[in-house]
Structures are given as structure tokens and as C-alpha cells.
Design an enzyme around this catalytic site. Structure first.
Site, PDB file in Angstrom:
ATOM      1  N   CYS A 127      20.173 -12.073  71.127  1.00  0.00           N
ATOM      2  CA  CYS A 127      21.411 -11.448  70.675  1.00  0.00           C
ATOM      3  C   CYS A 127      21.040 -10.143  69.967  1.00  0.00           C
ATOM      4  O   CYS A 127      19.929 -10.010  69.431  1.00  0.00           O
ATOM      5  CB  CYS A 127      22.148 -12.381  69.716  1.00  0.00           C
ATOM      6  SG  CYS A 127      23.719 -11.733  69.091  1.00  0.00           S
ATOM      7  N   ARG A 152      37.962 -13.673  79.737  1.00  0.00           N
ATOM      8  CA  ARG A 152      37.816 -13.383  78.308  1.00  0.00           C
ATOM      9  C   ARG A 152      39.191 -13.235  77.654  1.00  0.00           C
ATOM     10  O   ARG A 152      39.404 -13.720  76.538  1.00  0.00           O
ATOM     11  CB  ARG A 152      36.992 -12.118  78.100  1.00  0.00           C
ATOM     12  CG  ARG A 152      36.897 -11.711  76.642  1.00  0.00           C
ATOM     13  CD  ARG A 152      36.020 -10.502  76.409  1.00  0.00           C
ATOM     14  NE  ARG A 152      35.978 -10.164  74.989  1.00  0.00           N
ATOM     15  CZ  ARG A 152      35.137  -9.280  74.461  1.00  0.00           C
ATOM     16  NH1 ARG A 152      34.283  -8.635  75.229  1.00  0.00           N
ATOM     17  NH2 ARG A 152      35.160  -9.038  73.167  1.00  0.00           N
ATOM     18  N   TYR A 177      30.595 -12.919  62.149  1.00  0.00           N
ATOM     19  CA  TYR A 177      31.347 -14.032  62.722  1.00  0.00           C
ATOM     20  C   TYR A 177      31.766 -15.067  61.688  1.00  0.00           C
ATOM     21  O   TYR A 177      32.670 -15.874  61.959  1.00  0.00           O
ATOM     22  CB  TYR A 177      30.526 -14.707  63.829  1.00  0.00           C
ATOM     23  CG  TYR A 177      30.475 -13.882  65.092  1.00  0.00           C
ATOM     24  CD1 TYR A 177      31.354 -14.116  66.141  1.00  0.00           C
ATOM     25  CD2 TYR A 177      29.559 -12.846  65.226  1.00  0.00           C
ATOM     26  CE1 TYR A 177      31.324 -13.348  67.295  1.00  0.00           C
ATOM     27  CE2 TYR A 177      29.518 -12.074  66.375  1.00  0.00           C
ATOM     28  CZ  TYR A 177      30.408 -12.331  67.406  1.00  0.00           C
ATOM     29  OH  TYR A 177      30.382 -11.568  68.540  1.00  0.00           O
TER      30      TYR A 177
END
Length: 420
Positions: A165, A90, A242
């Protein structure tokens, strides 16, 4: 019912376990199998999970195993929440794109593509084993990012899969607090893709209250949705968090370069959580878990499982095939949308017409996701180039040629298909 969690060494697992108690009247889990390839971490997280369930008084038998075949055999449902390469991968996803002036993020842009290339083959391998030895009607629920691409790959391979999600349930709980109503009265309705959507409707007792909120309480909305008022009013919707990566790419990249990477922050938080989980006196999830990023995952996942085995349908925001829901997208595209869920299956609910300012962007990112899912399986470097070129956060050949070697190098240990 036997429920298996793959990647159960995740610090998210106590979130899931806490949800079992909340849903005990709707979902009776006789056996919970926690599986991870990291035996030491599994013992820490799994031991804490066992103490939690005992404290809650649930009779669920909890087993810990590193044997995936044993874990999924005869399972009624399999939840996957893994991170191929761990936090080190990550960190690379969040940093190598910045070297080229691009967004550094683990689920979108070049970093998100790197994660998809590492993750899709692993998840498909798990799903193949689930199909062979789990119950014939077992559900495969993916919480592994990038959820949209992974779900597309699962459905393309014919698996009985749903992508999940926690974004939508987070908005639902926020709206319930804002409106001072019970969350069960609130229903949210986004349009778009996972990590790329707009919240267009917020229902309270069946009435869409978002227009009134935009008119009367815009300042309160903008406290949590950090976008310019003019933009929000123009869209008539709340962009997901996002979307700031797209609407404010350059400013976000500049901020990322000045900040400590989120991966480093999360790694520290995970170390703290794992130390807390080791305490034999800890029997409830600690407050620090709220900062991990998986808020309400427990409720979303367990509620979805309960609905999949219930006669009465309930609504959930999940990732499913488009199948004509949004004109302008292919039927096999994967969208994140509100659905009715019950033991009879999943039924997406109708969406109002999507305006061009949203539809064009959705089409763009969906095309990228299609190429990314193909690249993860083909091992073709040109497919990776195509995916980068198709992504709206990259889209320039010079950047593609800069990003490709960095992507392949940082993820090389987990990309056997791309071995040179």
C-alpha cells in the site's frame, strides 16, 4: 529481469513506469509486460508507458498483451493492480451501504466486503497461474484492495506474496518535507492492518522524533492528520486517515450523504487522464495523476522490487504474516508493518507492546478479515453475514439483513459463487 503488471490498463501504471527510471541503478528490468483484459485501454496506457520509458532512455522492452498466460510465463515478479467490476462496482460499494445508514467505502465496511468477495477469487486464479508458469522464485506483489484480505487469501493458499500500500510512503514523504530532510533519512513504523493502523514511530537517522513532534509541532501534524488534538495526544500516535471512519462513523456517513461519491470523482479524473495519455506528445506523467490517489506508488513498488533482488536489506512497510510479531493476534493474521527486505526474504522488525486501545480494535478487524477471506471462496451467504456481523462498522443483525441483499445484488455479475 521480466516484470509483469496485471491490470496495466489502470491509470496508476505510469506511476510504476516512472519509478523504473528512479531505480535504474538498483533494478534492471529487461522486459516489462503490461497486461489487461481491456485492449483499448491497454493501448492508451501502454502506449504512454512506452513513450515514457523511451524518453527516460531506459532500454527496457515494453510489451502489451491481453493474454495473461503469455504475460506471466517466466516472469520474475508479477504486480497485480486490478479492479473487478471497474468504477461502476466501486460506485455501488460506496452507495448501497449508505441506504442502510452505514459507511459507504470501497475498502472497508460492507462496500469493502463486496469488493473482497469479487476480488479474492480473481487474484487467486492469477496467482495459481503464476505459480505454474512463472519463475519458481517469482514474487507476487498485490496492490489490489482490500490489500489485507487479498494478501491473507494469497498466503493462505501458499503463494509467495506480499501486500503493498502507498499509505506509509506517503507519511514518510510528508514527514521528510515537514522536517526538511532527505526522505532516505526517514523511516516510519505503523502498527495495525492495511487501512487500519496507527503511526507510532517516525525515525530520522534512527532516532524516533514523533514524541518531539507531538509535543512541539502538534498543530502542523493536525493539518494533515485531521483528528482532535486530545485524541492524538492520548494515543501518542497518528491514526491513519481510514480510522476516521471508525472514530467518527456517524459524522462521516452524514458527510458522505451530502457529497458526490468519490467513485464518480475518480471516474471523471480517469477519463481526463486517459485523454491526456492519448497525446503522442506526452512523455512524462501529468500533474493530474497526483489527484488519483496513488501518490508514491511508483517508488514504493519499484523500490520493493529492487530490495527483493538485492543483497543489502532495506526497510519497507508491507503486508505480511503476523507470526508472533503482535501478541494477541494469530500467527496467520496479516499485519501491515515495517520489515527488512532483501533477496534472502522478508523479516518483520520488532514492535513495541501494543496498548489495549489499539490491540482490541486490531483484533476485531482482523477477525472480520479472516471471515471475509473465507466468504470470498465459500460462496456461503451465512459467511457473508458472519463477516458483516463481525465488522465494527456494521455489527447489528438488522443491518446485516438489510445490507446482504444489496451487496449480492450490486455485485451479482462478479460473484458466480453466490449465484442463486
Amino acid at each position: 529481469m521480466k516484470v509483469t503488471v496485471i491490470g496495466a490498463g489502470s491509470t496508476y501504471t505510469p506511476e510504476l513506469v516512472s519509478g523504473l527510471a528512479a531505480q535504474r541503478s538498483r533494478l534492471a528490468v529487461d522486459e516489462l509486460v503490461l497486461m489487461d483484459i481491456d485492449a483499448e485501454r491497454l493501448q492508451v496506457v501502454g502506449g504512454f508507458a512506452q513513450r515514457m520509458l523511451a524518453h527516460q532512455g531506459l532500454p527496457t522492452d515494453v510489451r502489451l498483451t491481453t493474454d495473461r498466460t503469455d504475460a506471466v510465463r517466466d516472469a520474475d515478479a508479477v504486480l497485480v493492480q486490478l479492479r473487478v467490476g471497474g468504477q461502476a462496482a466501486r460506485l455501488a460499494d460506496e452507495t448501497f451501504p449508505l441506504e442502510c445508514g452505514c459507511l459507504g467505502q470501497e475498502t472497508t465496511g460492507a462496500g469493502g466486503l463486496a469488493k473482497a468477495l469479487r476480488t479474492v477469487p480473481v487474484v487467486l486464479d492469477i496467482a495459481d497461474e503464476v505459480r505454474r508458469i512463472a519463475k519458481p522464485d517469482a514474487w507476487f506483489i498485490d496492490f489490489t484492495n482490500p490489500v489485507g484480505i487479498v494478501t491473507r487469501a494469497l498466503l493462505d493458499a501458499g503463494h509467495r506474496a506480499i501486500g503493498l500500500c502507498n499509505y506509509a510512503i506517503g507519511v514518510q514523504r510528508w514527514m521528510a518535507r515537514l522536517l526538511e530532510v532527505d526522505p532516505v533519512r526517514v523511516d516510519v513504523d505503523p502498527v495495525g492492518l492495511n487501512h487500519f493502523s496507527w503511526m507510532r514511530r517516525v525515525f530520522v537517522d534512527g532516532e524516533d522524533v514523533l514524541p518531539r513532534l507531538l509535543d512541539e509541532r502538534i498543530d502542523e501534524l493536525l493539518q494533515r492528520s485531521p483528528f482532535p488534538e486530545h485524541l492524538v495526544r492520548m494515543l501518542g500516535a497518528l491514526p491513519s486517515y481510514y480510522l476516521r471512519y471508525y472514530y467518527f462513523h456517524d459524522a462521516t456517513v452524514a458527510a458522505q450523504r451530502a457529497e458526490r461519491p468519490r467513485a464518480a470523482v475518480v471516474a471523471d479524473l480517469e477519463a481526463e487522464l486517459l485523454e491526456l495519455y492519448r497525446s503522442p506528445d506526452l512523455v512524462e506523467k501529468p500533474a493530474q495523476l497526483e489527484h488519483r490517489g496513488g501518490a508514491f506508488y511508483s517508488e514504493a513498488a519499484v523500490d520493493l522490487l529492487a530490495s527483493l533482488h538485492a543483497d543489502e536489506p532495506t526497510t519497507h512497510v508491507i503486508n505480511v504474516r503476523n507470526d508472533g510479531l503482535i501478541p494477541g493476534l494469530a500467527d496467520d493474521d496479516v499485519v501491515e508493518t515495517r520489515c527488512l527486505v532483501s533477496r534472502t526474504g522478508v523479516e518483520p522488525l520488532p514492535q513495541p507492546q501494543v496498548p489495549p486501545v489499539m490491540l482490541g480494535a486490531i483484533q476485531h478487524v482482523s477477525a472480520y478479515e479472516r471471515i471475509a477471506a473465507r466468504a470470498a471462496l465459500s460462496g456461503d451467504e451465512d459467511d457473508v453475514r458472519r463477516a458483516l456481523l463481525a465488522h465494527p462498522l456494521v455489527g447489528q443483525w438488522e443491518l446485516v439483513e438489510q445490507l446482504l441483499p444489496r451487496l449480492l445484488e450490486t455485485s451479482a455479475a462478479h460473484l458466480p459463487r453466490f449465484a442463486r
